[in-house]
Design an enzyme around this catalytic site. Sequence first.
Site, PDB file in Angstrom:
ATOM      1  N   THR A  39      -0.553  -0.147  -4.695  1.00 39.64           N
ATOM      2  CA  THR A  39      -1.642   0.807  -4.883  1.00 39.64           C
ATOM      3  C   THR A  39      -1.089   2.055  -5.572  1.00 39.64           C
ATOM      4  OG1 THR A  39      -1.304   1.667  -2.641  1.00 39.64           O
ATOM      5  CG2 THR A  39      -3.013  -0.004  -2.942  1.00 39.64           C
ATOM      6  N   ASP A  84       0.866  -1.183   0.000  1.00 42.23           N
ATOM      7  CA  ASP A  84       0.000   0.000   0.000  1.00 42.23           C
ATOM      8  C   ASP A  84       0.899   1.228   0.000  1.00 42.23           C
ATOM      9  OD1 ASP A  84      -2.098   1.718   0.075  1.00 42.23           O
ATOM     10  OD2 ASP A  84      -2.984   0.942   1.922  1.00 42.23           O
ATOM     11  N   ILE A  85       1.335   1.608  -1.216  1.00 40.62           N
ATOM     12  CA  ILE A  85       2.317   2.693  -1.339  1.00 40.62           C
ATOM     13  C   ILE A  85       1.705   3.971  -1.903  1.00 40.62           C
ATOM     14  CG2 ILE A  85       4.203   1.025  -1.568  1.00 40.62           C
ATOM     15  CD1 ILE A  85       4.219   1.656  -4.599  1.00 40.62           C
ATOM     16  N   LYS A  86       0.535   3.861  -2.545  1.00 37.41           N
ATOM     17  CA  LYS A  86      -0.216   5.011  -3.089  1.00 37.41           C
ATOM     18  C   LYS A  86       0.687   6.001  -3.821  1.00 37.41           C
ATOM     19  CE  LYS A  86      -4.154   4.869   0.090  1.00 37.41           C
ATOM     20  NZ  LYS A  86      -3.729   3.824   1.047  1.00 37.41           N
ATOM     21  N   ARG A  87       1.536   5.486  -4.672  1.00 36.06           N
ATOM     22  CA  ARG A  87       2.421   6.364  -5.433  1.00 36.06           C
ATOM     23  C   ARG A  87       1.672   6.957  -6.628  1.00 36.06           C
ATOM     24  NH1 ARG A  87       5.014   5.819  -1.137  1.00 36.06           N
ATOM     25  NH2 ARG A  87       7.179   5.124  -1.101  1.00 36.06           N
TER      26      ARG A  87
END
Length: 309
Positions: free
Chosen positions: A140, A103-106
């Site tokens: 993500t 879950d890195i939401k880059r």
Amino acid sequence: MINKLIANIKKTNAPIVVGLDPMLNYVPEHVQKKAFAEYGETLEGAAEAVWQFNKAIVDATYDLIPAVKPQVAMYEQFGVPGMAAYEKTVSYCQEKGLIVIGDIKRGDIGSTSEAYAVGHLGHVQVGSKSYAGFHEDFATVNPYLGSDGVKPFIKVCKEEKKGIFVLVKTSNPSSGEFQDRIIDGRPLYEWVGEQVAAWGEEHMGDDYSYVGAVVGATYPEMGKVLRKVMPKSYILVPGYGAQGGKGKDLVHFFNEDGLGAIVNSSRGIIAAYKQEKYAEFGTENFADASRAAVKDMVEDISGALAAAK
């Protein structure tokens, strides 16, 4: 990797993912004390406490679940030692046969997006050799910068047989400030969902695309709409449990085949020992409380899906 995720879900009969989001105050005092005795009250000590906490929970639950979702921010806050604990957690979970959703939401563009994609899902070239950095199975991705920010991830996924989950409608209360804005007669999240479906059509596993979507459990009616917009996209559903989502609210996120969605619970599982419902386990047996919480979550969601048939 989407095929492997689905195989794991079928094997465990548990369309859930455990969010390994360890705030230090979730880690029981005895685990912290042991880590601090070895490394002091340092970033290294905090990272060791988080790692031992994760390991205990994974050991107690890995046979019941298909996947985990470590949230990178919970590790980044402890600097370089925290990121080492993140990588150690990813490796350990994969050794246990679990799919790891980073879950890195880059969300960036050009070479920056390429570097993020390579660092988390691909291989980086170093002279004549190549190395997998954090080597998660999925990541993500924030689509706010448009296709330029997403396509480098899709390219790496294609090369590495991995996957992404694109933020479409998030579970937080203020998500509607932007995501619900009406653009040409439809909310923005529908336009994003439509684009995710289009990317997905070109990048299919056996039955589902490896370009998935994040749609919050806290917005079940929107989930119903987005399921139709993205029939072949797997939906990662945050917001279960601690944020208010319940199994009966989530049936519309799934397709008629009982697949198509995987529901995340983070503190509801990893900090279950703090809940009155699981207080009997006590702090010492925090991992056993997490196992009980997983079983209850699976029963809740499976029961809701069965009742909806």
